[in-house]
Design an enzyme around this catalytic site. Structure first.
Site, PDB file in Angstrom:
ATOM      1  N   MET A 186     -27.518  -1.580   2.221  1.00 39.43           N
ATOM      2  CA  MET A 186     -26.573  -1.286   3.294  1.00 39.43           C
ATOM      3  C   MET A 186     -26.193  -2.591   3.982  1.00 39.43           C
ATOM      4  SD  MET A 186     -27.758   2.293   5.125  1.00 39.43           S
ATOM      5  CE  MET A 186     -29.341   1.680   5.713  1.00 39.43           C
TER       6      MET A 186
ATOM      7  N   CYS B 106     -23.892  -2.613   6.920  1.00 43.46           N
ATOM      8  CA  CYS B 106     -23.390  -2.440   8.288  1.00 43.46           C
ATOM      9  C   CYS B 106     -23.713  -1.038   8.778  1.00 43.46           C
ATOM     10  CB  CYS B 106     -21.877  -2.684   8.347  1.00 43.46           C
ATOM     11  SG  CYS B 106     -20.933  -1.552   7.319  1.00 43.46           S
TER      12      CYS B 106
ATOM     13  N   CYS C 123     -22.041   1.755   6.853  1.00 39.93           N
ATOM     14  CA  CYS C 123     -22.778   2.173   5.653  1.00 39.93           C
ATOM     15  C   CYS C 123     -23.785   3.262   6.022  1.00 39.93           C
ATOM     16  CB  CYS C 123     -23.504   0.994   5.030  1.00 39.93           C
ATOM     17  SG  CYS C 123     -22.438  -0.343   4.455  1.00 39.93           S
TER      18      CYS C 123
ATOM     19  N   TYR D 245     -26.203   2.633  -3.089  1.00 39.77           N
ATOM     20  CA  TYR D 245     -27.363   2.003  -2.471  1.00 39.77           C
ATOM     21  C   TYR D 245     -28.635   2.416  -3.223  1.00 39.77           C
ATOM     22  CZ  TYR D 245     -23.811   1.998   1.182  1.00 39.77           C
ATOM     23  OH  TYR D 245     -22.638   1.853   1.872  1.00 39.77           O
TER      24      TYR D 245
ATOM     25  N   CYS E  76       4.917  -2.534   3.369  1.00 44.35           N
ATOM     26  CA  CYS E  76       5.066  -1.759   4.604  1.00 44.35           C
ATOM     27  C   CYS E  76       5.233  -2.639   5.836  1.00 44.35           C
ATOM     28  CB  CYS E  76       3.888  -0.817   4.781  1.00 44.35           C
ATOM     29  SG  CYS E  76       4.022   0.212   6.259  1.00 44.35           S
TER      30      CYS E  76
ATOM     31  N   CYS F 174       8.212  -0.256   6.142  1.00 47.38           N
ATOM     32  CA  CYS F 174       8.064   0.683   7.257  1.00 47.38           C
ATOM     33  C   CYS F 174       8.261   0.033   8.621  1.00 47.38           C
ATOM     34  CB  CYS F 174       6.679   1.321   7.229  1.00 47.38           C
ATOM     35  SG  CYS F 174       6.086   1.796   5.609  1.00 47.38           S
TER      36      CYS F 174
ATOM     37  N   CYS G 110      11.621  34.004  26.875  1.00 49.87           N
ATOM     38  CA  CYS G 110      11.084  32.654  26.687  1.00 49.87           C
ATOM     39  C   CYS G 110       9.578  32.711  26.517  1.00 49.87           C
ATOM     40  CB  CYS G 110      11.429  31.782  27.902  1.00 49.87           C
ATOM     41  SG  CYS G 110      13.170  31.329  27.981  1.00 49.87           S
ATOM     42  N   CYS G 111       9.060  31.896  25.616  1.00 51.65           N
ATOM     43  CA  CYS G 111       7.636  31.758  25.309  1.00 51.65           C
ATOM     44  C   CYS G 111       6.949  33.092  25.069  1.00 51.65           C
ATOM     45  CB  CYS G 111       6.887  30.947  26.375  1.00 51.65           C
ATOM     46  SG  CYS G 111       6.997  31.568  28.057  1.00 51.65           S
TER      47      CYS G 111
END
Length: 561
Positions: A9, A11, A14, A62, A136, A141, A558-559
């Site tokens: 591992m 970090c 991980c 691992y 991108c 983008c 409405c709603c």
């Protein structure tokens, strides 16, 4: 409590992945994993298979042993499942050498893969022949959406539904300043999200040069500053992106036409702009230039968005024509000429004259020059690399992701594919499910889609039931005094399960992810109709459209729930 010793591992991230994998093992009640201690503390049910614990960790690349277990040497080696997982993960010459991963490219797919591979314990060599960051952030983008937003602001100052009470003020367009602002943000994002991250990661070596395959497990890199280097790898990811395609129109190659790349960095707004193309890049940039002052003519071989539900092309065409863009449907240029600063496009109907010509007819995978045949990597007729759901190519140690493959050309698809490729290169088994992939076109109104259209569903043998709700039935659109567009839901006949959504609406991109989640969770249109949606939002249109399967929404207050 049971203690599992874990090595390799690198970090805390991980450790988080190990914890997630362990807690999926049957019988594991909880897992506390420490990167610093290199260990996991497990609460287990009686009878939990110990081999399943070590196998889960080995599957991530691992090494894991039970604290009270004898070493692998003393017990005759690891179980077959663990040995197989480790072989897939690291194909090492010895127990210490990290997995060597080569990544060709530095865009969304490449960066996602490189970072995930390092997280999984690999050593990465990233090879880029041009500007770090790929399409991108540099020429796609980011700069296009900045230009589109500036054009939208210009349009609102010139014209809005509230001009009766807010006096319109036609803007002065200072393109040079807009371009400087645009490029400054591009440079900032490239540095913070690409160059800076690479510079700060000691597990990634960046080579500036052009890569070619020497074999199925080695590359030759011709360095930009001279010389060559051979890069041997255990696994390789091809993430070389795509470039603007240029159609074989007679005379075109002899003219100073624009691709999207050139158009985005132009420091002038042409008085007259002709656009060849009818899909995403063509329509986005056509409207942006029109709103910044160009007289725009679009030549569409068929109709706008002819691959999508016909209602989409009709709605966008109507909106464009209202703004003064000329959309010539079923029109192709048979010849292009350029003289005295003017383009002349010959069509079957007439001539189109313009000061600049933008050619935006799709993008071609950047796979030529890689010597893919030396590695046994197969491509299709368009030059795109064929991959499976795990991003594996036809060559056993080589993966591919992003626009150079046969996947949809969206940066978020590329990044997701790159991450999953890295997981698989390091011993995992991840796939990419594109069945509920949202897509957005940043015109105004926007186009947003996810899942099946009616035609696509019928092609796959799925009977459908669908409803289309025009925006004059959506309160948010009414109070905005902007009812351009519609929302359409496609459901499976009988079950009522939502399988597709198409929308043309201002900010349609902000509602499509809700639709994607509904499809992903196999909701029916009735279940969507029964959800609570905040009033006076555009996303409420999904609920209203779902209600039309059983009600006349014009008769609701409405709603009304």
């Amino acid at each position: 409590m049971t203690t599992l010793k874990i090595t390799d591992m690198t970090c805390d991230s991980c450790a988080a992945h190990v914890k997630e994998a362990l807690e999926k093992v049957p019988g594991v009640q909880s897992a506390v994993v420490s990167y610093a201690k290199g260990a996991a503390q497990l609460a287990l049910e009686s009878g939990t298979a110990r081999d399943a614990l070590t196998a889960a960790v080995a599957g991530l690349g691992y090494k894991a042993t039970l604290a009270d277990a004898p070493s692998a040497q003393n017990r005759g080696g690891l179980p077959d499942k663990v040995r197989g997982g480790m072989r897939a993960a690291d194909k090492r010459n010895d127990g210490e050498r990290p997995l060597q991963v080569a990544v060709i490219g530095s865009g969304g797919a490449a960066m996602a893969a490189a970072l995930k591979a390092v997280e999984q314990g690999a050593q990465v060599t990233l090879i880029e022949r041009g500007t770090i960051g790929g399409t991108c952030v540099n020429v796609g983008c980011v700069p296009s959406k900045i230009m589109i937003r500036a054009a939208h602001i210009a349009h609102l100052r010139r014209e809005s539904p509230f001009d009766g009470g807010i006096e319109a003020t036609p803007p002065a367009i200072l393109r040079e300043r807009l371009l400087a602002q645009q490029q400054a943000r591009v440079d900032e994002l490239r540095h913070t999200k690409y160059e800076g991250i690479l510079d700060g990661n000691p597990a990634i070596t960046v080579l500036h040069g052009e890569a070619r395959f020497k074999s199925g497990q080695s590359l030759t890199v011709r360095l930009n500053n001279g010389g060559e280097r051979v890069v041997a790898f255990d696994r390789c990811l091809i993430a070389t992106g795509a470039s603007p395609a240029v159609p074989p129109i007679p005379g075109l190659q002899d003219t100073p036409y624009w691709t999207s790349t050139k158009a985005l960095v132009s420091d002038t707004i042409p008085e007259r702009l002709a656009v060849i193309g009818s899909s995403v890049v063509a329509v986005e940039l056509a409207q942006a230039f029109a709103r910044l002052g160009s007289k725009v003519t679009i030549l569409a071989r068929s109709t706008l968005f002819f691959h999508e539900d016909p209602a989409i092309g009709e709605a966008v065409t109507a909106a464009f024509r209202m703004e003064g863009l000329e959309v010539l449907e079923h029109t192709q240029a048979s010849h292009v000429a350029y003289a005295d600063g003017e383009f002349v496009l010959t069509t079957g109907h007439s001539e189109v004259r313009a000061d600049k010509l933008l050619v935006a007819t799709g993008r071609t995978p950047n796979t030529r020059g890689l010597a893919l045949e030396m590695a046994g990597v197969a491509v299709n007729a368009q030059g795109a690399i064929g991959i499976d759901k795990g991003m594996r190519t036809s060559s056993p140690y080589i993966y591919a992701a992003g626009d150079c493959t046969d996947q949809p050309q969206f940066v978020y698809v590329a990044a997701a594919a790159g991450t999953r490729a890295a997981i698989n290169m390091t011993g995992g088994d991840a796939t990419l499910d594109l069945s509920a992939m949202p897509a957005v076109v940043f015109t105004d109104p926007q186009v947003a889609t996810v899942g099946y259209t009616k035609v696509q569903a019928h092609h796959d043998g799925i009977e459908t039931d669908s409803r289309l709700l025009t925006l004059d039935n959506v309160p948010r659109a009414l109070v905005n005094f902007d009812t351009r567009g519609f929302i359409k839901l496609v459901a499976q006949a009988g079950s009522g399960r939502l399988i597709g959504v198409q929308a043309v609406a201002p900010e349609a991109g902000e509602l499509i992810q809700t639709a994607a989640l509904a499809i992903r969770n196999r909701m029916t249109v009735q279940e969507l109709a029964d959800q609570l949606f905040p009033y006076l939002t555009m996303v409420e249109g999904l609920k209203l459209c779902a209600q039309t399967f059983t009600k006349d929404v014009k008769q609701l207050s409405c709603c009304a729930g």
